[in-house]
Design an enzyme around this catalytic site. Structure first.
Site: not given
Ligand code: GLY
Length: 582
Positions: A384, A402, A404, A426, A455-456, A476
């Site tokens: 990301t 991102t 990913n 994800d 998502s993170s 990350g």
């Molecule tokens: N692909 C990383 C996220 O969206 O958390």
């Protein structure tokens, strides 16, 4: 009170003088500058060229959203590992005029032909090749629609002007950095899976670019020109859409013309919380980041971290235990709110946080196997990148985008010149089976057509008395939440300025695996104490890179690009004849 009033008058004075004078960026055309100060705006991004493009837009009278759009497209050219038009993202915008923060969601979406078991092999096991390195791993990209939406609603400058720098960088090229040269060398197996990838990222015959050589991307330039001329129709319809669908037909791909035409952006209020007298705003679901950062801050508020001190075993223990409870909840309760009712109010409730805090004993370590996701009382009705921007109007933007994993699926759309994401990984391909980030999930995040994967990404803004004081975010994967959390804790609890708030070594615990990850930099005594307390401690790799801005009382704006990743940059805006260097 008097001090605040004085600061305010000085602040306004500087702002009004800026309208009469030429603004100039602090560091354009030079090598990456990781830390800088400015008076009238700031852009911090994971590639310094992206930051320079954004600052030029600010200098020409654009606002933070214009700069975010221009930076986003520039990063799609100069930061191919995660800058993108083939992926998606989240944008948090603080609107100074309305004193409110809105959240724009342009996350990738599962194609209509996606299904819950699409990544399972005949034995029912997750096929990671398929979920991360195939055309099937690509969700319908959202970036172009998202940036267009943000610009149409909140931007000032003409759309085409914001794409012009990216088109120039793609057409004329940009110098390959040491870091990119090394990355392209080490990831040839990933980028070389398509002929288009080989042709773009390697020399004729497959040779490597050396640092300083120019990387030109003519197909990408053509695609960007179509977007400049036709807006989202230049991507979601017509020749580029045809090229995406043709790419899908080369094997396993699911994205159809209808998927592209039907892609929609959503806007929602930001998720909000409070922490020790500050307001914290971040991204609502399908980001898990905002909700769980607020949940973790609510838990930490029950502990005196200033007393235990930064980097101490006692502070780390409280933070690690807090993280475990949050990630356990994430595994069960978080998913796309259009498909799954997320118990948002309960997760961000101070009382629920107090219950968690009550289970955290000083010096006590509860094994992850004994921590289960909480139960809400009743249903309520790799790779990301991040950039942070502040403009002279007082607006702030915090954006994470991102593909990913690094370089996404590795698949380049032939003829269109851009990499496709592998965001479908994800989703939870099978309940309880970890994805590429080791994160587990369940039904709430199962694959369904038209759904957005959890998502993170956690773009965040900290406000004091209604005004932004700290803008933060990071790449990350699953570690984003804890990186952003620690930047906020460093800023608020330990009163760090943006530099040390970003730079201090970070910890990470995500419940499963039951491992406490520490970046290098903690003292050997601390590590011994944590092991003695019962943690399985792993010291090593760094995954995150916080790109943050601090707005200090009196009007100085400090930008800090995390040196954990090379090529980042901070560019501030000053007036040309300012006596003070900035
Ligand atoms: N692909 C990383 C996220 O969206 O958390």
């Amino acid at each position: 009170m008097f001090r605040t009033l004085l600061q305010f008058i000085v602040f306004i004075g500087f702002f009004s003088s800026a309208y009469a004078q030429e603004l100039s960026p602090t560091a354009t055309g030079q090598e990456a500058v990781y830390a800088t100060a400015g008076r009238y705006g700031m852009v911090v991004a994971q590639h310094h060229i992206g930051a320079e493009v954004g600052a030029e837009i600010l200098a020409r009278g654009g606002n933070a959203v214009d700069a975010a759009v221009a930076t986003g497209f520039a990063l799609a050219v100069v930061l191919p590992r995660s800058g993108n038009i083939g992926g998606g993202g989240f944008m948090l915008v603080y609107l100074a005029g309305e004193q409110k923060t809105i959240a724009i969601d342009y996350r990738e979406t599962a194609p209509a032909a996606a299904s819950g078991n699409m990544f399972l092999d005949r034995q029912g096991n997750v096929d990671q090749q398929l979920s991360t390195k195939s055309r099937a791993s690509a969700g319908v990209p959202g970036t172009v629609a998202g940036l267009y939406y943000a610009h149409r609603k909140y931007g000032l400058l003409p759309w085409a002007d914001l794409l012009a720098p990216a088109i120039r960088l793609a057409e004329e090229g940009f110098p390959v950095s040491d870091y990119l040269a090394q990355l392209l060398r080490s990831r040839k197996d990933r980028l070389g899976v398509t002929r288009a990838g080989l042709e773009i990222f390697y020399k004729p015959g497959g040779g490597f670019y050396a640092p300083g050589e120019m990387l030109r991307q003519q197909d990408l330039a053509k695609t960007l020109k179509r977007i400049a001329e036709n807006g989202p129709d230049g991507f979601y319809r017509g020749p580029v859409a045809d090229l995406i669908v043709a790419e899908m037909a080369r094997g396993h791909g699911l994205i159809s013309h209808a998927d592209l035409e039907n892609y929609t952006v959503t806007e929602a209020p930001a998720v909000t919380g409070s922490y020790r007298g500050f307001e914290v705003v971040s991204m609502p679901p399908p980001s898990s980041g905002g909700v769980h950062i607020i949940q973790m801050l609510n838990v930490l508020e029950n502990f005196d971290l200033r007393q235990t001190g930064p980097g101490s075993a006692a502070t780390i223990q409280v933070m690690a235990e807090t993280m475990k409870y949050a990630y356990a909840d994430r595994s069960q309760h978080m998913g796309d709110p259009a498909f799954h009712e997320v118990p948002l109010a309960w997760l961000t409730d101070k009382e629920y946080a107090r219950q968690i805090a009550g289970k955290i004993k000083r010096g006590g370590v509860v094994p992850s196997s004994q921590i289960k996701p909480g139960t809400p009382p009743a249903p309520e009705s790799p790779e990301t990148n991040h950039y942070s921007i502040v403009d002279k109007y007082g607006n702030a933007v915090s954006t994470s985008t991102t593909l990913n994993l690094t370089f996404g699926s590795g698949i380049v759309v032939a003829g269109a010149g851009f990499l496709l994401n592998n965001e479908m990984d994800d989703f939870s391909a099978k309940p309880g089976v970890p994805n590429a980030y080791g994160l587990t999930g369940g039904a709430a995040n199962a694959i369904e057509p038209g759904k957005r994967p959890l998502s993170s990404m956690s773009p965040a803004i900290v406000l004091k008395d209604g005004k932004p004081v700290f803008i933060t975010g990071s790449p990350g994967g699953g570690r984003i939440l804890t990186a952003v959390l620690q930047s906020i804790v460093n800023f608020i609890d330990f009163e760090n300025s943006v530099g040390p708030a970003v730079q201090s070594p970070r910890i990470h615990h995500q419940w499963l695996p039951d491992v406490l990850f520490l970046e290098p930099g903690f003292s050997p005594e601390t590590i011994i104490k944590l092991r003695q307390a019962g943690y399985t401690v792993k010291v090593g790799q760094v995954f995150t890179a916080v790109e943050a801005i601090e707005i200090a009382p009196g009007g100085w704006i400090y930008g800090y690009a995390d040196p954990r990743r090379a090529d980042g940059g901070a560019v501030g805006l000053c007036v040309e004849d300012m006596a003070v260097a900035c």
